[in-house]
Design a protein around this motif. Structure first.
Motif, PDB file in Angstrom:
ATOM      1  N   ASP A  24     -10.269   9.359  -0.242  1.00  0.00           N
ATOM      2  CA  ASP A  24      -9.560  10.300   0.629  1.00  0.00           C
ATOM      3  C   ASP A  24      -8.108  10.349   0.155  1.00  0.00           C
ATOM      4  OD1 ASP A  24      -8.658  11.953   2.604  1.00  0.00           O
ATOM      5  OD2 ASP A  24      -8.758  10.451   4.204  1.00  0.00           O
ATOM      6  N   GLN A  26      -4.311  11.453  -0.324  1.00  0.00           N
ATOM      7  CA  GLN A  26      -3.228  12.006   0.478  1.00  0.00           C
ATOM      8  C   GLN A  26      -2.012  12.204  -0.417  1.00  0.00           C
ATOM      9  OE1 GLN A  26      -3.739  12.842   3.615  1.00  0.00           O
ATOM     10  NE2 GLN A  26      -5.751  11.871   3.821  1.00  0.00           N
ATOM     11  N   THR A  81       0.391  11.369  -5.281  1.00  0.00           N
ATOM     12  CA  THR A  81      -0.909  11.288  -4.619  1.00  0.00           C
ATOM     13  C   THR A  81      -1.355   9.835  -4.554  1.00  0.00           C
ATOM     14  OG1 THR A  81      -1.498  13.477  -5.469  1.00  0.00           O
ATOM     15  CG2 THR A  81      -3.297  12.086  -4.686  1.00  0.00           C
ATOM     16  N   TYR A  82      -1.939   9.432  -3.420  1.00  0.00           N
ATOM     17  CA  TYR A  82      -2.446   8.070  -3.275  1.00  0.00           C
ATOM     18  C   TYR A  82      -3.775   8.100  -2.520  1.00  0.00           C
ATOM     19  CZ  TYR A  82      -0.727   8.388   1.540  1.00  0.00           C
ATOM     20  OH  TYR A  82      -0.510   8.778   2.837  1.00  0.00           O
ATOM     21  N   ASP A  83      -4.550   7.044  -2.667  1.00  0.00           N
ATOM     22  CA  ASP A  83      -5.842   6.907  -2.005  1.00  0.00           C
ATOM     23  C   ASP A  83      -5.615   6.278  -0.641  1.00  0.00           C
ATOM     24  OD1 ASP A  83      -8.406   6.454  -1.152  1.00  0.00           O
ATOM     25  OD2 ASP A  83      -9.029   5.290  -2.902  1.00  0.00           O
ATOM     26  N   ASP A  84      -5.950   7.002   0.411  1.00  0.00           N
ATOM     27  CA  ASP A  84      -5.710   6.524   1.770  1.00  0.00           C
ATOM     28  C   ASP A  84      -6.497   5.249   2.065  1.00  0.00           C
ATOM     29  OD1 ASP A  84      -4.370   6.994   4.285  1.00  0.00           O
ATOM     30  OD2 ASP A  84      -6.345   7.432   5.137  1.00  0.00           O
ATOM     31  N   ILE A  87      -4.535   1.971   1.950  1.00  0.00           N
ATOM     32  CA  ILE A  87      -3.493   1.704   2.939  1.00  0.00           C
ATOM     33  C   ILE A  87      -4.071   0.783   4.009  1.00  0.00           C
ATOM     34  CG2 ILE A  87      -1.815   2.723   4.515  1.00  0.00           C
ATOM     35  CD1 ILE A  87      -1.483   3.425   1.527  1.00  0.00           C
ATOM     36  N   LEU A 116       4.996   5.303   5.231  1.00  0.00           N
ATOM     37  CA  LEU A 116       3.658   5.239   5.814  1.00  0.00           C
ATOM     38  C   LEU A 116       3.531   4.289   7.006  1.00  0.00           C
ATOM     39  CD1 LEU A 116       1.484   5.240   2.560  1.00  0.00           C
ATOM     40  CD2 LEU A 116       2.378   7.193   3.852  1.00  0.00           C
TER      41      LEU A 116
END
Length: 246
Positions: A24, A26, A81-84, A87, A116
């Protein structure tokens, strides 16, 4: 053929197929800026990272990164862009940035810009601090021959020359007229002049060369020495003249 875990159910067989978990992704955006009143060189690059800084006893973990070639001066916009799924609850995250020129770091974040977390802004505006710069090789006592002035054609038979004296004096020739004056250096900066020159008439291409040389010398604000090459730059970091040792 891949194997899947199966279990018997009544009269039939029910197979459970493990499906891949889709990432996912983000986005996070913001700006990078600094407070120093200097122009950003056109060749500079800006690198921004989103990192997990939860463990003080371990290196930070990069969750997303982007490198930006600035289209102008600060503030410089960025988006990464990062992978949720990375987190993790209860962890701390921050944005780090640095501005580099070739292999040299000009600016870098020196404090934490949180991201975040609860109460953190959706847009992270980062301020970077100037890093100490290596002191360029001294100019005093050196002599140079111009090999390039952007936008001008140089006469190889009558080259422009620049000499830096031991006590802050500069002299040389445009290839036509001779000039003399003073120079000052400090923190990679270079100031020439005021320059006085002889007034012999220059003909044709030699006249164009002289005008280009004196214009370039009048715009000098910094320098660097790479081996046997001297590069003179203006206040924006653009090259105005290249010279080799004479």
């Amino acid at each position: 053929m891949p194997k899947f875990p199966c279990r018997t159910a009544l009269a039939g067989v029910l197979c459970l197929v493990a499906l891949p978990v889709l990432a996912d992704f983000q986005t996070l955006d913001g700006t990078v800026a600094y407070r120093a009143r200097i122009a950003l060189p056109p060749e500079a690059m800006v690198a921004v990272r989103l990192v997990d800084i939860s463990r003080a006893d371990a290196p930070s973990i990069t969750l997303g990164a982007v490198t930006v070639r600035p289209g102008g001066q600060v503030p410089i916009p960025w988006r990464l862009t990062y992978d949720d799924a990375m987190i993790a609850p209860g962890h701390r995250f921050a944005v780090q940035a640095e501005i580099t020129l070739k292999d040299e770091t000009l600016f870098r974040t020196t404090r934490v810009f949180s991201a975040l977390g609860e109460g953190d802004p959706d847009k992270v505006d980062v301020v970077v601090e100037m890093m100490p710069q290596a002191v360029p090789a001294p100019l005093a006592g050196t002599s140079w021959i111009a090999t390039e002035v952007p936008g001008a054609t140089l006469d190889g038979a009558r080259p422009a020359q620049v000499r830096f004296g031991p006590e802050g004096q500069v002299s040389g020739t445009s290839g036509c007229n001779r000039f003399t004056g003073a120079f000052e250096t400090g923190q990679g900066g270079l100031k020439l002049g005021p320059l006085a020159s002889t007034r012999m008439a220059c003909i044709g291409e030699l006249d164009a060369q002289e005008r280009a040389v004196f214009q370039a010398l009048g715009n000098v604000a910094g320098y660097e020495i790479e081996g046997d090459m001297l590069i003179l730059r203006d206040a924006s970091g653009a090259t105005v003249m290249r010279l080799t040792r004479g």
